[in-house]
Write a protein that holds these residues in place. Sequence first.
Motif, PDB file in Angstrom:
ATOM      1  N   PHE A 160       0.817  -1.204   0.000  1.00  0.00           N
ATOM      2  CA  PHE A 160       0.000   0.000   0.000  1.00  0.00           C
ATOM      3  C   PHE A 160       0.857   1.264   0.000  1.00  0.00           C
ATOM      4  N   LEU A 161       1.911   1.283   0.847  1.00  0.00           N
ATOM      5  CA  LEU A 161       2.716   2.492   0.966  1.00  0.00           C
ATOM      6  C   LEU A 161       3.548   2.728  -0.292  1.00  0.00           C
ATOM      7  N   VAL A 162       4.116   1.681  -0.855  1.00  0.00           N
ATOM      8  CA  VAL A 162       4.897   1.844  -2.082  1.00  0.00           C
ATOM      9  C   VAL A 162       3.994   2.267  -3.239  1.00  0.00           C
ATOM     10  N   GLN A 163       2.789   1.716  -3.309  1.00  0.00           N
ATOM     11  CA  GLN A 163       1.858   2.134  -4.347  1.00  0.00           C
ATOM     12  C   GLN A 163       1.569   3.628  -4.252  1.00  0.00           C
ATOM     13  N   ALA A 164       1.362   4.108  -3.034  1.00  0.00           N
ATOM     14  CA  ALA A 164       1.073   5.531  -2.846  1.00  0.00           C
ATOM     15  C   ALA A 164       2.306   6.397  -3.110  1.00  0.00           C
ATOM     16  N   ALA A 165       3.477   5.891  -2.752  1.00  0.00           N
ATOM     17  CA  ALA A 165       4.710   6.672  -2.882  1.00  0.00           C
ATOM     18  C   ALA A 165       5.252   6.703  -4.298  1.00  0.00           C
ATOM     19  N   ARG A 166       4.971   5.666  -5.076  1.00  0.00           N
ATOM     20  CA  ARG A 166       5.623   5.494  -6.375  1.00  0.00           C
ATOM     21  C   ARG A 166       5.582   6.730  -7.273  1.00  0.00           C
ATOM     22  N   PRO A 167       4.450   7.447  -7.416  1.00  0.00           N
ATOM     23  CA  PRO A 167       4.453   8.613  -8.303  1.00  0.00           C
ATOM     24  C   PRO A 167       5.398   9.730  -7.873  1.00  0.00           C
ATOM     25  N   HIS A 168       5.836   9.691  -6.621  1.00  0.00           N
ATOM     26  CA  HIS A 168       6.685  10.763  -6.087  1.00  0.00           C
ATOM     27  C   HIS A 168       8.157  10.379  -6.018  1.00  0.00           C
ATOM     28  N   LEU A 169       8.485   9.140  -6.338  1.00  0.00           N
ATOM     29  CA  LEU A 169       9.862   8.669  -6.245  1.00  0.00           C
ATOM     30  C   LEU A 169      10.546   8.821  -7.603  1.00  0.00           C
ATOM     31  N   ALA A 170      11.676   9.511  -7.586  1.00  0.00           N
ATOM     32  CA  ALA A 170      12.427   9.765  -8.809  1.00  0.00           C
ATOM     33  C   ALA A 170      13.746   9.010  -8.783  1.00  0.00           C
ATOM     34  N   LYS A 171      14.498   9.139  -9.851  1.00  0.00           N
ATOM     35  CA  LYS A 171      15.822   8.517  -9.917  1.00  0.00           C
ATOM     36  C   LYS A 171      16.650   8.934  -8.708  1.00  0.00           C
ATOM     37  N   GLY A 172      17.277   7.969  -8.066  1.00  0.00           N
ATOM     38  CA  GLY A 172      18.057   8.233  -6.859  1.00  0.00           C
ATOM     39  C   GLY A 172      17.306   7.960  -5.571  1.00  0.00           C
ATOM     40  N   SER A 173      16.010   7.696  -5.669  1.00  0.00           N
ATOM     41  CA  SER A 173      15.228   7.376  -4.474  1.00  0.00           C
ATOM     42  C   SER A 173      15.555   5.961  -3.989  1.00  0.00           C
ATOM     43  N   ALA A 174      15.190   5.700  -2.740  1.00  0.00           N
ATOM     44  CA  ALA A 174      15.486   4.398  -2.142  1.00  0.00           C
ATOM     45  C   ALA A 174      14.312   3.912  -1.323  1.00  0.00           C
ATOM     46  N   ILE A 175      14.073   2.607  -1.395  1.00  0.00           N
ATOM     47  CA  ILE A 175      13.093   1.925  -0.561  1.00  0.00           C
ATOM     48  C   ILE A 175      13.850   0.869   0.237  1.00  0.00           C
ATOM     49  N   ILE A 176      13.663   0.875   1.562  1.00  0.00           N
ATOM     50  CA  ILE A 176      14.330  -0.110   2.419  1.00  0.00           C
ATOM     51  C   ILE A 176      13.264  -0.813   3.251  1.00  0.00           C
ATOM     52  N   ASN A 177      13.191  -2.122   3.117  1.00  0.00           N
ATOM     53  CA  ASN A 177      12.204  -2.934   3.835  1.00  0.00           C
ATOM     54  C   ASN A 177      12.865  -3.682   4.990  1.00  0.00           C
ATOM     55  N   CYS A 178      12.112  -3.888   6.050  1.00  0.00           N
ATOM     56  CA  CYS A 178      12.626  -4.639   7.197  1.00  0.00           C
ATOM     57  C   CYS A 178      12.099  -6.067   7.137  1.00  0.00           C
ATOM     58  N   THR A 179      12.991  -7.005   6.838  1.00  0.00           N
ATOM     59  CA  THR A 179      12.654  -8.419   6.917  1.00  0.00           C
ATOM     60  C   THR A 179      13.209  -8.947   8.249  1.00  0.00           C
ATOM     61  N   SER A 180      13.676 -10.163   8.341  1.00  0.00           N
ATOM     62  CA  SER A 180      14.099 -10.706   9.636  1.00  0.00           C
ATOM     63  C   SER A 180      14.969 -11.930   9.451  1.00  0.00           C
ATOM     64  N   VAL A 181      15.796 -12.189  10.461  1.00  0.00           N
ATOM     65  CA  VAL A 181      16.572 -13.418  10.473  1.00  0.00           C
ATOM     66  C   VAL A 181      15.666 -14.642  10.457  1.00  0.00           C
ATOM     67  N   THR A 182      14.426 -14.497  10.956  1.00  0.00           N
ATOM     68  CA  THR A 182      13.519 -15.647  10.963  1.00  0.00           C
ATOM     69  C   THR A 182      13.139 -16.083   9.550  1.00  0.00           C
ATOM     70  N   MET A 183      13.259 -15.195   8.566  1.00  0.00           N
ATOM     71  CA  MET A 183      12.993 -15.585   7.189  1.00  0.00           C
ATOM     72  C   MET A 183      14.002 -16.630   6.729  1.00  0.00           C
ATOM     73  N   TYR A 184      15.215 -16.561   7.246  1.00  0.00           N
ATOM     74  CA  TYR A 184      16.308 -17.425   6.804  1.00  0.00           C
ATOM     75  C   TYR A 184      16.436 -18.691   7.638  1.00  0.00           C
ATOM     76  N   LYS A 185      16.226 -18.588   8.946  1.00  0.00           N
ATOM     77  CA  LYS A 185      16.429 -19.764   9.800  1.00  0.00           C
ATOM     78  C   LYS A 185      15.138 -20.314  10.390  1.00  0.00           C
ATOM     79  N   GLY A 186      14.014 -19.630  10.147  1.00  0.00           N
ATOM     80  CA  GLY A 186      12.747 -20.083  10.679  1.00  0.00           C
ATOM     81  C   GLY A 186      12.587 -19.770  12.162  1.00  0.00           C
ATOM     82  N   SER A 187      11.382 -19.988  12.655  1.00  0.00           N
ATOM     83  CA  SER A 187      11.095 -19.785  14.077  1.00  0.00           C
ATOM     84  C   SER A 187       9.940 -20.696  14.461  1.00  0.00           C
ATOM     85  N   ASP A 188      10.154 -21.556  15.454  1.00  0.00           N
ATOM     86  CA  ASP A 188       9.137 -22.549  15.782  1.00  0.00           C
ATOM     87  C   ASP A 188       7.885 -21.959  16.395  1.00  0.00           C
ATOM     88  N   ASN A 189       7.959 -20.730  16.939  1.00  0.00           N
ATOM     89  CA  ASN A 189       6.762 -20.158  17.566  1.00  0.00           C
ATOM     90  C   ASN A 189       6.310 -18.840  16.923  1.00  0.00           C
TER      91      ASN A 189
END
Length: 289
Positions: A160-189
Amino acid sequence: MNDTATFQPEITEEPRMPGAEADLEEKPDWQPRYCGSDRLKGKVAIVTGGDSGIGRSVAALFAREGADIAIVYLADEETQDAERTKSIVEEEGRKAICLQGDLGLQDFADEVVARTIDAFGRLDIVVNNAGEQHPDEEIEDITQEQLLRTFQTNIFSMFFLVQAARPHLAKGSAIINCTSVTMYKGSDNLLDYSATKGAITAFTRSLSENLVGDGIRVNAVAPGPIWTPLNPCGGQPPEDMDDFGKNTPMGRPGQPNEVAPAFLFLACEDSSYMSGQVLHPNGGIIVGG
């Protein structure tokens, strides 16, 4: 113009996240560790989950490097965390606005971008940091409400946020997302949370392919266990908190100001030849990718 906007979130049966930093007995270390060097001079950044934890530290560091900040947060105004982060940005000589609401609702994501453009006239950096997690020992314990809530907050919000932001982002802009170590090693709970983090990593790589030709870089940061309000305020079972982060090679949880520099690197020109990549401030845990 009032610099605080509110969009009321939906009420669900699941507990709200992430909790109040002001209520923690042991405060996270958010303070930047070094003097700024204008690496984000004149830039404007949206930082979601910007009231506390990693988001507060990112906002403080970005401000020290010259950026104005839109602080987006979910928590009730009574926590005062967002206003404290706003003061931190202003103490660095930069401007900030606070925008409260639920990014899992597309209308609020649209409102965030519109208010940011109205306040600052531009948008250069989007930091998708907001997230929530709910521990469950058995997959049968994950309710439909919780599953929808976790995906709404953690991954739908980024679309949702990237869709709204996209018309305002020009060359040189940056998007940084927060993923997690759990994506790579999993988490039982943290089954639903880990699943969203896998989606975020795939989203990062695919969005990079989609936007890199326009000069917009998309990268991610995958923190390990970090001392923020998210974990002691319901993100981990209370009985696990005494040992939180001790299973990392460094034997301790990280602090937000040990993660924020990764976001800065990906936001500024230092990483001009990087897109679709993930950085891993995780206490020495070896992961692939």
